[in-house]
Design a protein around this motif. Structure first.
Motif, PDB file in Angstrom:
ATOM      1  N   ILE A  73       0.882  -1.163   0.000  1.00 19.67           N
ATOM      2  CA  ILE A  73       0.000   0.000   0.000  1.00 19.67           C
ATOM      3  C   ILE A  73       0.916   1.208   0.000  1.00 19.67           C
ATOM      4  N   SER A  74       0.843   1.998  -1.057  1.00 23.91           N
ATOM      5  CA  SER A  74       1.842   3.046  -1.258  1.00 23.91           C
ATOM      6  C   SER A  74       1.257   4.438  -1.111  1.00 23.91           C
ATOM      7  N   LEU A  75       2.148   5.368  -0.823  1.00 19.74           N
ATOM      8  CA  LEU A  75       1.794   6.780  -0.646  1.00 19.74           C
ATOM      9  C   LEU A  75       2.621   7.623  -1.601  1.00 19.74           C
ATOM     10  N   GLY A  76       1.959   8.556  -2.266  1.00 16.01           N
ATOM     11  CA  GLY A  76       2.659   9.469  -3.159  1.00 16.01           C
ATOM     12  C   GLY A  76       2.102  10.867  -3.065  1.00 16.01           C
ATOM     13  N   MET A  90       6.568   7.016  -5.689  1.00 17.53           N
ATOM     14  CA  MET A  90       6.250   6.470  -4.374  1.00 17.53           C
ATOM     15  C   MET A  90       7.112   7.142  -3.312  1.00 17.53           C
ATOM     16  N   ASP A  91       6.482   7.649  -2.286  1.00 23.32           N
ATOM     17  CA  ASP A  91       7.187   8.266  -1.164  1.00 23.32           C
ATOM     18  C   ASP A  91       7.429   7.246  -0.049  1.00 23.32           C
ATOM     19  N   SER A  92       6.408   6.459   0.284  1.00 23.28           N
ATOM     20  CA  SER A  92       6.490   5.484   1.374  1.00 23.28           C
ATOM     21  C   SER A  92       5.548   4.328   1.049  1.00 23.28           C
ATOM     22  N   PHE A  93       5.725   3.225   1.788  1.00 19.18           N
ATOM     23  CA  PHE A  93       4.800   2.117   1.581  1.00 19.18           C
ATOM     24  C   PHE A  93       4.652   1.279   2.837  1.00 19.18           C
ATOM     25  N   TYR A  94       3.559   0.513   2.859  1.00 19.32           N
ATOM     26  CA  TYR A  94       3.285  -0.459   3.917  1.00 19.32           C
ATOM     27  C   TYR A  94       3.176  -1.818   3.252  1.00 19.32           C
ATOM     28  N   PHE A  95       3.836  -2.814   3.807  1.00 20.34           N
ATOM     29  CA  PHE A  95       3.910  -4.135   3.189  1.00 20.34           C
ATOM     30  C   PHE A  95       2.687  -4.964   3.541  1.00 20.34           C
ATOM     31  N   ALA A  96       1.888  -5.310   2.521  1.00 17.80           N
ATOM     32  CA  ALA A  96       0.755  -6.210   2.733  1.00 17.80           C
ATOM     33  C   ALA A  96       1.166  -7.662   2.550  1.00 17.80           C
ATOM     34  N   GLY A  97       2.166  -7.907   1.693  1.00 14.66           N
ATOM     35  CA  GLY A  97       2.732  -9.237   1.561  1.00 14.66           C
ATOM     36  C   GLY A  97       2.038 -10.155   0.590  1.00 14.66           C
ATOM     37  N   GLU A 117      -2.412   8.354   7.637  1.00 16.93           N
ATOM     38  CA  GLU A 117      -1.833   9.093   8.765  1.00 16.93           C
ATOM     39  C   GLU A 117      -0.461   9.652   8.407  1.00 16.93           C
ATOM     40  N   LEU A 118       0.325   8.867   7.668  1.00 17.05           N
ATOM     41  CA  LEU A 118       1.656   9.325   7.287  1.00 17.05           C
ATOM     42  C   LEU A 118       1.574  10.512   6.331  1.00 17.05           C
ATOM     43  N   LYS A 123       3.162  15.883   5.113  1.00 16.49           N
ATOM     44  CA  LYS A 123       2.927  17.112   4.349  1.00 16.49           C
ATOM     45  C   LYS A 123       1.586  17.769   4.627  1.00 16.49           C
ATOM     46  N   ASN A 124       0.733  17.096   5.395  1.00 13.56           N
ATOM     47  CA  ASN A 124      -0.567  17.663   5.759  1.00 13.56           C
ATOM     48  C   ASN A 124      -1.282  18.255   4.539  1.00 13.56           C
TER      49      ASN A 124
END
Length: 372
Positions: A73-76, A90-97, A117-118, A123-124
């Motif tokens: 699950i990625s954040l950009g 992609m800035d950050s990610f969470y591993f779902a696997g 939340e991140l 950057k709000n």
């Protein structure tokens, strides 16, 4: 249905976009496979930016990922208009696997929440758009979407429907937030299983294109989300004594009050397992035996000491004798890794290299829906 201009987009999208943007900060898109969610997300991002607002996108579609690779699950944070969602870095990610939420509902729900939340913490942004998976049908699909929406508490939910198939969720969320119902546009074309597999294959190739081999010492690592690391490892001398008594090589052993794990080259008999359980004080616990080949090809996430996912990797070898793990990953050299999270997705390895095409064209696993 591509491009950053109005041309080619459904009229309903053009009519509703401004109202959707004005209705709240957190916007979640919900719809089945090939319903146009991802294309609409890119269209909405451009409209948000045209309005002079900052934006973040959380790509929670683990099967048909756009921003990051599959299984995350990625954040950009888009900085300029995009032609498609995959244009956003992609800035950050969470591993779902895994490439399907099936049997992985908890990491999919938790990961989406953590990326939202991140985004706020980093950057709000004025608006956050969440693109979800196409798994909406049946008990599993409804459970996933219901709990994800409950946890996210969005200001706006956009439901993409063909035949009012999401009305149960829409009726609930029109009382809690601003709900929009959009028809699945006639321009949306369904993808075949092979097309979806090829999309994943290309994403894997792009992500691992600059990968190198990383060798990490087992003693400096914690393991999570897998069978390894659930107990206290036996010291080398204890393993050697166990091997000598059995007459079979025990490469690795660990135990806890709930279970024990043995990694052995030659499978043990039931009597031998009972003897080992008694030696380890596991009479009332489960004892699992694994081949060292079990770990080859597994998709993993490499985690920093602060708990941040730094890169994905593919296990090439878990060398229990040398007490090190070899992983193919685009992780920059010299980065300190404290934890390895195991996924359930596995790549075939040919001469130590992943065969992405073979992995991409595997049929769905037993019980796994094709709507990834």
């Amino acid at each position: 249905m591509s491009g950053v201009t109005e041309a080619g987009f459904p009229q309903e999208w053009q009519q509703k976009a401004a109202e959707i943007i004005e209705s709240g900060r957190l916007i979640v898109l919900v719809g089945g496979v090939d319903s146009g969610k991802t294309t609409f997300a890119s269209y909405l991002v451009n409209r948000i930016m045209e309005a002079g607002l900052s934006c973040a996108v959380v790509d929670a579609d683990v099967g048909q990922a756009s921003i990051g690779p599959p299984a995350v699950i990625s954040l950009g944070f888009p900085e300029s208009p995009v032609e498609r969602l995959s244009d956003i870095p992609m800035d950050s990610f969470y591993f779902a696997g895994a490439i399907s939420p099936q049997n992985h509902l908890l990491p999919c729900v938790v990961g989406t929440k953590k990326m939202v939340e991140l985004a706020r913490k980093k950057k709000n942004p004025d608006r956050i758009v969440v693109d979800t998976t196409g798994l909406v049908r049946g008990r599993v699909g409804r459970t996933l979407k219901a709990y994800k929406l409950d946890l996210l508490e969005p200001d706006v939910v956009v439901f993409f429907q063909r035949r009012k198939e999401l009305e149960d969720l829409a009726r609930i969320w029109e009382r809690r937030a601003k709900a929009f119902r959009l028809r699945v546009a006639a321009e949306v074309q369904r993808k075949t299983f092979e097309e979806r597999a090829r999309n994943r294959e290309e994403k894997w190739r792009l992500y691992f294109a600059e990968s190198t081999r990383h060798e990490l010492p087992l003693k400096e690592l914690a393991f999570s989300r897998g069978i390894l690391g659930a107990g206290q490892p036996l010291e080398r001398e204890e393993r050697e004594k166990l091997s000598s008594s059995l007459g079979k090589k025990v490469l690795w052993a660990e135990s806890s009050s709930e279970q024990g794990i043995l990694v052995v080259e030659e499978r043990l008999s039931e009597d031998e397992l009972l003897w080992v359980k008694a030696c380890l004080g596991l009479e009332q616990a489960d004892l699992h035996q694994l081949s060292p080949l079990y770990f080859r090809g597994l998709l993993v996430a490499l985690i920093s000491e602060g708990g941040e996912a730094r890169a994905l990797g593919i296990v090439q070898e878990l060398d229990f004798e040398g007490e090190k793990i070899s992983i193919l990953s685009p992780l920059p050299a010299g980065e300190k890794i404290a934890e390895i999270q195991f996924g359930s997705y596995r790549f075939p390895l040919i001469n130590g290299q992943p065969a992405f095409q073979r992995a991409a064209f595997r049929p769905p696993e037993h019980g796994q829906p094709s709507e990834d």
